[in-house]
Design a protein around this motif. Structure first.
Motif, PDB file in Angstrom:
ATOM      1  N   PHE A  89       0.820  -1.215   0.000  1.00 46.02           N
ATOM      2  CA  PHE A  89       0.000   0.000   0.000  1.00 46.02           C
ATOM      3  C   PHE A  89       0.853   1.264   0.000  1.00 46.02           C
ATOM      4  N   PHE A  90       1.928   1.265   0.780  1.00 42.31           N
ATOM      5  CA  PHE A  90       2.722   2.485   0.960  1.00 42.31           C
ATOM      6  C   PHE A  90       3.873   2.556  -0.031  1.00 42.31           C
ATOM      7  N   THR A  91       4.053   3.732  -0.610  1.00 41.78           N
ATOM      8  CA  THR A  91       5.233   3.990  -1.432  1.00 41.78           C
ATOM      9  C   THR A  91       6.302   4.744  -0.640  1.00 41.78           C
ATOM     10  N   ARG A  92       5.866   5.616   0.284  1.00 39.46           N
ATOM     11  CA  ARG A  92       6.817   6.323   1.153  1.00 39.46           C
ATOM     12  C   ARG A  92       7.068   5.482   2.403  1.00 39.46           C
ATOM     13  N   ARG A  93       7.813   4.380   2.211  1.00 35.23           N
ATOM     14  CA  ARG A  93       8.044   3.457   3.325  1.00 35.23           C
ATOM     15  C   ARG A  93       8.986   4.040   4.363  1.00 35.23           C
ATOM     16  N   ASP A  94       9.686   5.110   3.977  1.00 37.07           N
ATOM     17  CA  ASP A  94      10.537   5.792   4.948  1.00 37.07           C
ATOM     18  C   ASP A  94       9.712   6.553   5.974  1.00 37.07           C
ATOM     19  N   LEU A  95       8.409   6.710   5.720  1.00 38.65           N
ATOM     20  CA  LEU A  95       7.535   7.414   6.648  1.00 38.65           C
ATOM     21  C   LEU A  95       6.620   6.452   7.407  1.00 38.65           C
ATOM     22  N   VAL A  96       6.876   5.152   7.261  1.00 37.36           N
ATOM     23  CA  VAL A  96       6.048   4.145   7.915  1.00 37.36           C
ATOM     24  C   VAL A  96       6.904   3.356   8.897  1.00 37.36           C
ATOM     25  N   ARG A  97       6.412   3.243  10.116  1.00 41.70           N
ATOM     26  CA  ARG A  97       7.083   2.419  11.127  1.00 41.70           C
ATOM     27  C   ARG A  97       6.166   1.254  11.474  1.00 41.70           C
ATOM     28  N   LEU A  98       6.722   0.047  11.448  1.00 41.09           N
ATOM     29  CA  LEU A  98       5.938  -1.150  11.702  1.00 41.09           C
ATOM     30  C   LEU A  98       6.401  -1.838  12.984  1.00 41.09           C
ATOM     31  N   MET A 151      12.408  -7.520   0.787  1.00 40.61           N
ATOM     32  CA  MET A 151      11.631  -6.678  -0.119  1.00 40.61           C
ATOM     33  C   MET A 151      12.137  -5.242  -0.136  1.00 40.61           C
ATOM     34  N   GLY A 152      13.140  -4.955   0.685  1.00 36.45           N
ATOM     35  CA  GLY A 152      13.738  -3.629   0.688  1.00 36.45           C
ATOM     36  C   GLY A 152      13.183  -2.668   1.712  1.00 36.45           C
ATOM     37  N   PHE A 153      12.367  -3.168   2.652  1.00 30.61           N
ATOM     38  CA  PHE A 153      11.836  -2.275   3.688  1.00 30.61           C
ATOM     39  C   PHE A 153      12.971  -1.900   4.638  1.00 30.61           C
ATOM     40  N   PRO A 154      13.071  -0.617   5.036  1.00 33.80           N
ATOM     41  CA  PRO A 154      14.186  -0.180   5.884  1.00 33.80           C
ATOM     42  C   PRO A 154      14.209  -0.905   7.234  1.00 33.80           C
ATOM     43  N   ARG A 190      -1.858  11.379   3.317  1.00 39.11           N
ATOM     44  CA  ARG A 190      -1.321  12.728   3.119  1.00 39.11           C
ATOM     45  C   ARG A 190       0.011  12.736   2.367  1.00 39.11           C
ATOM     46  N   ASP A 191       0.853  11.730   2.552  1.00 38.49           N
ATOM     47  CA  ASP A 191       2.139  11.669   1.853  1.00 38.49           C
ATOM     48  C   ASP A 191       2.187  10.508   0.875  1.00 38.49           C
ATOM     49  N   GLU A 192       1.016  10.085   0.411  1.00 42.07           N
ATOM     50  CA  GLU A 192       0.911   8.971  -0.535  1.00 42.07           C
ATOM     51  C   GLU A 192       0.168   9.441  -1.791  1.00 42.07           C
ATOM     52  N   PRO A 193       0.831  10.202  -2.643  1.00 39.03           N
ATOM     53  CA  PRO A 193       0.146  10.822  -3.783  1.00 39.03           C
ATOM     54  C   PRO A 193      -0.392   9.841  -4.815  1.00 39.03           C
TER      55      PRO A 193
END
Length: 292
Positions: A28-37, A86-89, A186-189
């Motif tokens: 779902f997210f493209t800005r994965r740098d703004l997502v904390r799991l 998958m490249g998630f930080p 908001r940050d997922e255009p």
């Protein structure tokens, strides 16, 4: 506009279906740098003899014979390694595991409230959540009266879907879910929002449909969504769940967002109300975002 992090609690279990939620969030997210799991595992009530009172080890702890912790569940390692592959930080992933205390459902709810997460993500068949939720026990009736966090229920989500179908009726709950949708996007255009109202249902407070739609749109814009990412749809159906399911299928949405009313459910059919219950049972391809 200020950039805001999204912090999600993703429930993980030994059931492979629990990974539906994990895969959904990643896609779902493209800005994965703004997502904390935070990947969260609730262990069995009755673990291996001798380990009943031991906490799980942290990632940097090594379990030794007679040590003070039990090994981290393999499911958490598997989930974390999949994200990394998958490249998630790596720095955006945290693992948590606790032995069951109150039962899976209430332990997840307790962690969600304590950690003030932006949403709790569940794989549709990844837990005994649904069996527990529908057993109509006193504890679960209390649970559904008290939780305040949004739930994302992921049942067979289809990869590469985009956009959110936001269902509104003028209630406080639908406004809160509109605010949640705006915050998440908001940050997922790449995602847009379609605000949907059922003309066959009178808006809460006998307000006009125009005012209900305008208020939802204003909340989305306040969260930073551009006007071109918001569209409005009014349909009429005496069977709102079927209407929503058909619209979600036709539009290939990534999520359907609805508000959940409170109250004191006394039977299976009233835990979510018939609309939410039907969507939980039948929504395929998209995740259901539910907010109280």
């Amino acid at each position: 506009m200020e950039v805001l992090e999204k912090h999600l609690l993703v429930s993980i279990s030994e059931d492979v279906n629990a990974f539906f939620g994990l895969r959904y969030v990643f896609g779902f997210f493209t800005r994965r740098d703004l997502v904390r799991l935070t990947l969260f595992y609730v262990g069995p009530r009755h673990p291996q003899p001798g380990l009943e009172n031991l906490p799980y080890c942290s990632l940097d702890e090594t379990q030794s014979f007679g040590g003070g912790c039990r090994p981290v569940p393999q499911a958490l390692h598997t989930a974390r390694n999949w994200l990394l592959d998958m490249g998630f930080p790596a720095e955006r992933i945290e693992l948590k595991a606790f032995p069951a205390k109150l039962g899976t459902v209430k332990d997840i709810a307790t962690e969600a409230e304590r950690g003030m997460y932006d949403a709790v993500v569940l794989g549709r068949r990844g837990l005994s959540w649904f069996d527990e939720m529908f057993d109509d026990s006193v504890s679960h009736r209390l649970l559904w009266e008290s939780i305040s966090f949004p739930l994302w229920v992921c049942r067979n989500p289809v990869r590469n879907r985009r956009n959110v179908l936001l269902c509104v009726d003028g209630s406080e709950q639908s406004l809160r879910v509109a605010d949640h949708v705006g915050f998440v996007l908001r940050d997922e255009p790449e995602h847009s929002v379609t605000v949907l109202h059922n003309r066959a249902s009178t808006p809460v407070g006998n307000r006009s449909i125009e005012s209900v739609m305008a208020e939802a749109g204003e909340l989305l814009r306040e969260n930073g969504l551009e006007e071109e990412r918001i569209s409005y749809l009014v349909k009429s159906s005496k069977h709102p769940a079927d209407m929503i399911l058909e619209e979600a299928r036709k539009g290939e949405y990534a999520a359907v967002a609805i508000g959940r009313t409170g109250g004191k459910p006394g039977a299976f059919s009233n835990i979510f109300g018939s609309l939410s219950q039907t969507l939980l049972r039948k929504l395929e391809g998209a995740a259901l975002w539910v907010s109280k």
